[in-house]
Design a protein around this motif. Structure first.
Motif, PDB file in Angstrom:
ATOM      1  N   VAL A  72       0.848  -1.208   0.000  1.00  0.00           N
ATOM      2  CA  VAL A  72       0.000   0.000   0.000  1.00  0.00           C
ATOM      3  C   VAL A  72       0.877   1.250   0.000  1.00  0.00           C
ATOM      4  N   PHE A  73       1.914   1.248   0.868  1.00  0.00           N
ATOM      5  CA  PHE A  73       2.779   2.430   0.933  1.00  0.00           C
ATOM      6  C   PHE A  73       3.544   2.610  -0.379  1.00  0.00           C
ATOM      7  N   SER A  74       3.974   1.498  -0.987  1.00  0.00           N
ATOM      8  CA  SER A  74       4.692   1.613  -2.266  1.00  0.00           C
ATOM      9  C   SER A  74       3.765   2.200  -3.321  1.00  0.00           C
ATOM     10  N   ALA A  75       2.489   1.691  -3.324  1.00  0.00           N
ATOM     11  CA  ALA A  75       1.531   2.200  -4.307  1.00  0.00           C
ATOM     12  C   ALA A  75       1.312   3.696  -4.080  1.00  0.00           C
ATOM     13  N   LEU A  76       1.210   4.074  -2.794  1.00  0.00           N
ATOM     14  CA  LEU A  76       1.025   5.505  -2.480  1.00  0.00           C
ATOM     15  C   LEU A  76       2.219   6.312  -2.962  1.00  0.00           C
ATOM     16  N   ALA A  77       3.434   5.764  -2.742  1.00  0.00           N
ATOM     17  CA  ALA A  77       4.646   6.475  -3.166  1.00  0.00           C
ATOM     18  C   ALA A  77       4.653   6.637  -4.683  1.00  0.00           C
ATOM     19  N   ILE A  78       4.217   5.564  -5.401  1.00  0.00           N
ATOM     20  CA  ILE A  78       4.194   5.650  -6.866  1.00  0.00           C
ATOM     21  C   ILE A  78       3.180   6.702  -7.308  1.00  0.00           C
ATOM     22  N   LEU A  79       1.991   6.670  -6.639  1.00  0.00           N
ATOM     23  CA  LEU A  79       0.957   7.669  -6.972  1.00  0.00           C
ATOM     24  C   LEU A  79       1.474   9.074  -6.720  1.00  0.00           C
ATOM     25  N   MET A  80       2.145   9.205  -5.605  1.00  0.00           N
ATOM     26  CA  MET A  80       2.704  10.507  -5.213  1.00  0.00           C
ATOM     27  C   MET A  80       3.723  10.974  -6.259  1.00  0.00           C
ATOM     28  N   ALA A  81       4.581  10.039  -6.688  1.00  0.00           N
ATOM     29  CA  ALA A  81       5.599  10.383  -7.688  1.00  0.00           C
ATOM     30  C   ALA A  81       4.926  10.807  -8.994  1.00  0.00           C
ATOM     31  N   LEU A  82       3.844  10.061  -9.361  1.00  0.00           N
ATOM     32  CA  LEU A  82       3.111  10.421 -10.577  1.00  0.00           C
ATOM     33  C   LEU A  82       2.507  11.812 -10.429  1.00  0.00           C
ATOM     34  N   GLY A  83       1.895  12.043  -9.237  1.00  0.00           N
ATOM     35  CA  GLY A  83       1.281  13.349  -8.951  1.00  0.00           C
ATOM     36  C   GLY A  83       2.314  14.456  -9.047  1.00  0.00           C
ATOM     37  N   LEU A  84       3.499  14.178  -8.514  1.00  0.00           N
ATOM     38  CA  LEU A  84       4.565  15.191  -8.513  1.00  0.00           C
ATOM     39  C   LEU A  84       4.991  15.503  -9.953  1.00  0.00           C
ATOM     40  N   ALA A  85       5.130  14.423 -10.731  1.00  0.00           N
ATOM     41  CA  ALA A  85       5.536  14.625 -12.132  1.00  0.00           C
ATOM     42  C   ALA A  85       4.481  15.448 -12.870  1.00  0.00           C
ATOM     43  N   TRP A  86       3.193  15.084 -12.611  1.00  0.00           N
ATOM     44  CA  TRP A  86       2.100  15.810 -13.267  1.00  0.00           C
ATOM     45  C   TRP A  86       2.096  17.263 -12.829  1.00  0.00           C
ATOM     46  N   TRP A  87       2.316  17.447 -11.518  1.00  0.00           N
ATOM     47  CA  TRP A  87       2.275  18.796 -10.975  1.00  0.00           C
ATOM     48  C   TRP A  87       3.428  19.639 -11.518  1.00  0.00           C
ATOM     49  N   ILE A  88       4.623  19.009 -11.627  1.00  0.00           N
ATOM     50  CA  ILE A  88       5.775  19.757 -12.159  1.00  0.00           C
ATOM     51  C   ILE A  88       5.480  20.157 -13.602  1.00  0.00           C
ATOM     52  N   PHE A  89       4.845  19.205 -14.334  1.00  0.00           N
ATOM     53  CA  PHE A  89       4.502  19.531 -15.717  1.00  0.00           C
ATOM     54  C   PHE A  89       3.524  20.694 -15.759  1.00  0.00           C
ATOM     55  N   ARG A  90       2.440  20.598 -14.915  1.00  0.00           N
ATOM     56  CA  ARG A  90       1.390  21.625 -14.939  1.00  0.00           C
ATOM     57  C   ARG A  90       1.881  22.976 -14.451  1.00  0.00           C
ATOM     58  N   SER A  91       2.604  22.955 -13.316  1.00  0.00           N
ATOM     59  CA  SER A  91       2.910  24.247 -12.714  1.00  0.00           C
ATOM     60  C   SER A  91       4.285  24.771 -13.075  1.00  0.00           C
ATOM     61  N   VAL A  92       5.120  23.965 -13.734  1.00  0.00           N
ATOM     62  CA  VAL A  92       6.435  24.483 -14.117  1.00  0.00           C
ATOM     63  C   VAL A  92       6.608  24.436 -15.650  1.00  0.00           C
ATOM     64  N   ALA A  93       6.524  23.206 -16.212  1.00  0.00           N
ATOM     65  CA  ALA A  93       6.834  23.084 -17.640  1.00  0.00           C
ATOM     66  C   ALA A  93       5.846  23.863 -18.508  1.00  0.00           C
ATOM     67  N   GLN A  94       4.535  23.683 -18.223  1.00  0.00           N
ATOM     68  CA  GLN A  94       3.522  24.350 -19.054  1.00  0.00           C
ATOM     69  C   GLN A  94       3.646  25.880 -18.977  1.00  0.00           C
ATOM     70  N   PRO A  95       3.616  26.458 -17.731  1.00  0.00           N
ATOM     71  CA  PRO A  95       3.771  27.917 -17.660  1.00  0.00           C
ATOM     72  C   PRO A  95       5.075  28.399 -18.275  1.00  0.00           C
ATOM     73  N   LEU A  96       6.138  27.569 -18.151  1.00  0.00           N
ATOM     74  CA  LEU A  96       7.412  27.988 -18.745  1.00  0.00           C
ATOM     75  C   LEU A  96       7.281  28.115 -20.255  1.00  0.00           C
ATOM     76  N   ARG A  97       6.527  27.136 -20.842  1.00  0.00           N
ATOM     77  CA  ARG A  97       6.327  27.195 -22.291  1.00  0.00           C
ATOM     78  C   ARG A  97       5.608  28.483 -22.681  1.00  0.00           C
ATOM     79  N   VAL A  98       4.550  28.826 -21.849  1.00  0.00           N
ATOM     80  CA  VAL A  98       3.788  30.052 -22.110  1.00  0.00           C
ATOM     81  C   VAL A  98       4.719  31.268 -21.996  1.00  0.00           C
ATOM     82  N   LEU A  99       5.586  31.228 -20.968  1.00  0.00           N
ATOM     83  CA  LEU A  99       6.525  32.342 -20.763  1.00  0.00           C
ATOM     84  C   LEU A  99       7.469  32.486 -21.956  1.00  0.00           C
TER      85      LEU A  99
END
Ligand code: ADP
Length: 503
Positions: free
Chosen positions: A185-212
């Motif tokens: 369960v904890f491993s699955a949570l860690a994987i989900l968290m890592a996925l969330g982090l990757a998605w979040w970095i894409f949304r809040s860093v990579a995407q806005p950077l592209r717009v910039l």
């Protein structure tokens, strides 16, 4: 939340999950080891128990043979197997003393064997020496009962041992499974968290950077109207804000450059025209004034000559203003007390103001620092602002003059009237040369552009603020005091404020 804080949070949560997963795995491993040890010990106990069962059976069989045949060899075997039973009981005791078994009570079996052995020894002695009724009596009651009891107890113990071992291994399996499930369960949570982090970095860093990047490219290609709408709570939002400000400043500077070019072209034309007009005007005014002096009062031609003179004088005024605008004279700089200058200016305008029913309110800050400037030019600006103000209040009103000290040692003067106000569409144009809304003959449209030029030459700025037509106007004059720090962008361009910029 800033990107730094978010990353710190994500790092903390991920670390927490990894630690929890590790702990669960460690726990599973330790539980596994503990149950493996328990299993080993249980196997040993089980082996001893079965050995005891075998030896006890042999022991009882030797007893049966001896009772039946009375052979010394059977007795001998009985003694030998009895020794074995005692040895096994001792071993059993040793094993279960360090870690008592939950399902086998060694002492109960040992006590039962002691009781059995007591009667068995009596039976053997009687069988060897004097078999008779006493022996049969002994055999019937305590011996058979004790031997039965012992046998049953050992058989029962063997059963309990099997059941107990099964329970231990089942429990071990369950606990191991639980530990593995928790780790999963904890491993699955860690994987989900890592996925969330990757998605979040894409949304809040990579995407806005592209717009910039796109916005920066557009600005680089000359599109200064680009504006980005982003939350300013994180660093990229702040960067977008800085980019917006940069685009705004560039746009303002561009407008200013265009304005300066237009002004300089206009100045050249105006200067040329004024110069050309000056001589013919003198040619009109001089003879007109001579003629007027020669004509007696009441002469019908005198009135016409007076009109010629008035028009020529007005033309000369315009020509002077044009020359002021086109070829600014050198400023005589000195340290000027703005409070005193305002008092003088208001005194000069006193009659105009009272004739037009204007109430003057003075909020002049005591101890206002001096400014470095040309007293005469500054007064020209103030006079122009006051004249415009009373002209904008045809039915009377209030003129409020406020002086104050603002950031970095700059001095601000606000000239506010309760007059006609400036409509939005004109607000951007009042500093343009020749822009006037006054009737022909009443305004040249040069007052504010000359004033603006003068304030600019003092390193200050002149700004018009109005809520719109009918809502009064405030002109803000900003000048550096003698101990001012240079301010960014001050005195660079005419500014207007009703939430719009010059275009
Ligand atoms: P002029 O006074 O000769 O028209 P200015 O350059 O002084 O030239 O002013 C330009 C225009 O700005 C005016 O015609 C008027 O429309 C507007 N204006 C200036 N001051 C005021 C004011 N206090 N209230 C309303 N409008 C003003």
């Amino acid at each position: 939340m800033s990107i730094r804080l978010r990353l710190a949070w994500a790092f903390l949560v991920m670390t927490g999950l990894v630690v929890l997963t590790g702990t669960a795995l460690l726990f599973t491993q330790q539980v596994g080891e503990r149950y493996a040890l328990l299993g080993l010990r249980a196997a040993r106990v089980g082996q001893i128990t079965r050995e005891l069962q075998v030896q006890l059976n042999r022991h009882l069989r030797a007893m049966d043979f001896f009772l039946l045949l009375g052979e010394a060899s059977d007795r001998q075997r009985f003694e030998e197997t009895g020794g074995e039973v005692r040895r096994i009981l001792k071993e059993w005791q040793e094993v279960t003393t360090h870690e008592p078994s939950e399902w086998i009570d060694y002492r109960q079996v040992a006590r039962a064997y002691d009781r059995f052995r007591q009667t068995a020894d009596q039976v053997i002695t009687l069988r060897a020496e004097a078999p008779g009724p006493a022996l049969w009596q002994l055999l019937e009651r305590p011996f058979l009962t004790e031997s039965e009891l012992l046998k049953r107890l050992v058989d029962q113990t063997v059963q309990q041992d099997l059941a107990g071992r099964e329970a231990v291994s089942a429990q071990g399996r369950r606990v191991r499974q639980l530990g593995l499930n928790v780790a999963l369960v904890f491993s699955a949570l860690a994987i989900l968290m890592a996925l969330g982090l990757a998605w979040w970095i894409f949304r809040s860093v990579a995407q806005p950077l592209r717009v910039l990047i796109k916005a920066a490219e557009s600005i680089g290609q000359g599109d200064l109207t680009v504006r980005l709408a982003m939350s300013r709570r994180h660093e990229i939002g702040q960067l977008a804000l800085a980019l917006n400000q940069m685009a705004e400043n560039l746009e303002r500077l561009q407008t200013q450059v265009i304005q300066m070019h237009r002004m300089s072209a206009l100045g050249q034309v105006a200067g040329g025209v004024a110069h050309e007009l000056n001589n013919p005007l003198t040619g009109v005014l001089g003879p007109a004034q001579l003629l007027k002096q020669q004509l007696p009062l009441g002469n019908p031609h005198r009135e016409m000559i007076e009109r010629i003179e008035a028009s020529a004088l007005r033309c000369r005024k315009i020509v002077r203003e044009l020359l002021d605008f086109a070829r600014p004279t050198k400023l005589e700089m000195e340290e000027v007390n703005l409070t005193a200058l305002w008092e003088d200016t208001l005194a000069l305008c006193h009659s105009d103001l009272s004739v037009h029913n204007i109430t003057v309110q003075k909020n002049l800050l005591a101890g206002l620092p001096l400014v470095r400037g040309s007293r005469q030019s500054l007064q020209q600006v103030f006079l122009n602002l006051v004249t415009n103000a009373w002209q904008a209040m045809p039915g009377g009103g209030t003129l409020t003059i406020t002086t104050r000290l603002v950031a970095n040692g700059w001095v601000e003067t606000l000239v506010a009237d309760t007059g006609l106000g400036i409509p939005r569409q004109h607000l951007t144009r009042v500093f343009e040369p020749f822009f006037t809304t006054k009737e022909t003959g009443h305004g040249t449209g040069l007052g504010l552009s000359v004033s603006y030029g003068l304030i600019q030459r003092h390193g200050g700025s002149l700004e018009a603020q109005s809520e719109g037509a009918g809502k009064g106007t405030t002109f803000v004059v900003r000048l550096p005091s003698v101990f001012a720090l240079p301010a960014k962008g001050a005195g660079v361009s005419p500014s207007v404020s009703i939430g719009q910029t010059l275009s």
